[in-house]
Write an enzyme that holds these catalytic residues in place. Structure first.
Site, PDB file in Angstrom:
ATOM      1  N   HIS A  94       0.814  -1.227   0.000  1.00 49.10           N
ATOM      2  CA  HIS A  94       0.000   0.000   0.000  1.00 49.10           C
ATOM      3  C   HIS A  94       0.851   1.283   0.000  1.00 49.10           C
ATOM      4  O   HIS A  94       0.702   2.136  -0.851  1.00 49.10           O
ATOM      5  CB  HIS A  94      -0.887   0.025   1.255  1.00 49.10           C
ATOM      6  CG  HIS A  94      -1.787  -1.153   1.408  1.00 49.10           C
ATOM      7  ND1 HIS A  94      -2.997  -1.306   0.750  1.00 49.10           N
ATOM      8  CD2 HIS A  94      -1.649  -2.272   2.177  1.00 49.10           C
ATOM      9  CE1 HIS A  94      -3.554  -2.446   1.107  1.00 49.10           C
ATOM     10  NE2 HIS A  94      -2.774  -3.043   1.970  1.00 49.10           N
TER      11      HIS A  94
HETATM   12  O1  RIB Z   1      -4.533  -0.020   5.054  1.00 50.50           O
HETATM   13  C1  RIB Z   1      -3.159  -0.026   4.753  1.00 50.50           C
HETATM   14  C2  RIB Z   1      -2.412   0.906   5.650  1.00 50.50           C
HETATM   15  O2  RIB Z   1      -2.520   0.462   6.993  1.00 50.50           O
HETATM   16  C3  RIB Z   1      -0.897   0.931   5.366  1.00 50.50           C
HETATM   17  O3  RIB Z   1      -0.374   2.192   5.681  1.00 50.50           O
HETATM   18  C4  RIB Z   1      -0.358  -0.103   6.301  1.00 50.50           C
HETATM   19  O4  RIB Z   1       1.010   0.183   6.685  1.00 50.50           O
HETATM   20  C5  RIB Z   1      -1.256   0.068   7.486  1.00 50.50           C
HETATM   21  O5  RIB Z   1      -0.730   1.120   8.265  1.00 50.50           O
END
Ligand code: RIB
Ligand code: CA
Length: 349
Positions: free
Chosen positions: A274
């Site tokens: 992500h």
């Molecule tokens: O939903 C994904 C996010 O939540 C990313 O930033 C991951 O590191 C968690 O923090």
């Protein structure tokens, strides 16, 4: 079989098209180039995918990484701070200061994702100790000083809960014009991941996210709609390991740890990186396609708490007197994304 429908085929349900798909448009917020690197602060809760995002930034000449600030999220903030120091040391970037920020949300319960990232925040990976301590001035003060001192506006990539960013905007409102671009990983046009309604970084501190989306600062929302296209599999982890470097080993171990969790929970054979998509959008101008949306955050305490309500439908926006306040990521070329990450890690020690 029921009523002649194959109950295994949920396609028609999940494929119900979004009532309105905003058209991809020109990005509105800046990115860096080799000729004109973008000054950048990363606000992070390292974090498996945070670690790869920080690595990508360290290896990208299109950005000038001024600092990494930390926030409680995937793990407790003290672990996130230690992880940030150790990751920067492993990546050969002891020059980048780290400062610790908020331990938890402005209001509401503390939300963690240790079931995903491990109590350490970095799975079972042993990171080499850093010789550097975190800066005593703290995350918000360091961000404010860097914004004030920079000869040009600074981009901030929040890739954890938005608590520090909300505190910065409330404590130093005069510095908002010094923020060139808030390229945040968080939210979703569609379903959430932490709840059916909400993505982790937003639901971990909805009030902070509400402050950020109302701020008027140029925002790109890199949400699950696009990050769930930014997938790595075992072959990518193998390629990282075959780089033969410490950074490649770390990235491979973190990716394999995330792949193991996904396989265990859902049988999935990929993992979404992500946070690295937010950095990719700052270093490659045309990798992520975006569309203009008005994004509002649900701060109530019902089942939709932390939802990012994204409206891109022109006549509806006009009817409610709303203007779009964010570029929202909608598409990414997965192959280019993977090659960008692998090429970046090939440049790390
Ligand atoms: O939903 C994904 C996010 O939540 C990313 O930033 C991951 O590191 C968690 O923090
Ligand atoms: Ca994160």
């Amino acid at each position: 079989m029921s009523a002649g429908v194959n109950l295994d085929d949920w396609g028609p349900v999940h494929a119900v098209p979004t009532f309105h798909r905003a058209r991809a448009g020109e990005r509105t917020a800046p990115f860096g180039t080799r000729e004109r690197p973008l000054p950048l602060i990363i606000d992070s809760d390292p974090g498996l995918d945070d670690a790869l995002a920080i690595g990508l930034a360290c290896a990208s000449p299109e950005v000038r990484l001024l600092a990494v600030t930390t926030v409680g999220g995937n793990a407790d903030v003290t672990r996130c701070t230690e992880n940030a120091l150790r990751l920067l040391h492993a990546y050969g970037r002891d020059d980048v200061p780290v400062a610790e920020g908020a331990a938890g949300a402005l209001l509401g319960d503390v939300v963690r994702a240790t079931e995903v990232h491990g109590v350490s925040g970095v799975g079972n990976t042993q990171l080499p100790a850093s010789p550097n301590p975190a800066r005593p001035e703290g995350a918000v003060a360091l961000m404010a000083r860097l914004l004030a001192e920079s000869p040009e506006p600074v981009a901030i990539a929040p890739i954890g809960p938005l608590t520090n960013i909300a505190l910065l905007l409330r404590a130093y409102p005069h510095l908002a014009p010094r923020i060139a671009h808030l390229c945040l990983m968080g939210g979703s046009i569609g379903e959430g991941n932490t709840t059916a309604a909400a993505e982790f970084n937003i639901v971990a501190d909805p009030e902070a996210a509400d402050v950020v989306f109302r701020s008027g600062v140029p925002i790109t929302m890199i949400g699950l709609d696009v990050t769930h296209q930014a997938l790595l599999d075992r072959s990518a982890a193998r390629a990282l390991r075959e780089l033969g470097s410490e950074s490649g080993r770390i990235a491979a171990e973190l990716t394999d740890y995330a792949l193991d969790r996904n396989l265990e929970w859902s049988g999935a054979t990929t993992t979404a990186i992500h946070d690295a998509v937010a950095i990719a959008h700052l270093v490659v101008p045309d990798l992520v396609a975006v569309a203009r949306y008005h994004v509002a955050v649900e701060t109530g305490h019902g089942p939709a708490r932390g939802r990012t309500v994204c409206d891109g439908l022109p006549y509806r926006l006009r009817r409610h007197g709303r203007e779009p306040n964010a570029d929202v990521g909608i598409l990414i070329d997965r192959g280019r994304f993977e090659r960008l990450l692998l090429d970046a890690y090939a440049r790390l020690p």
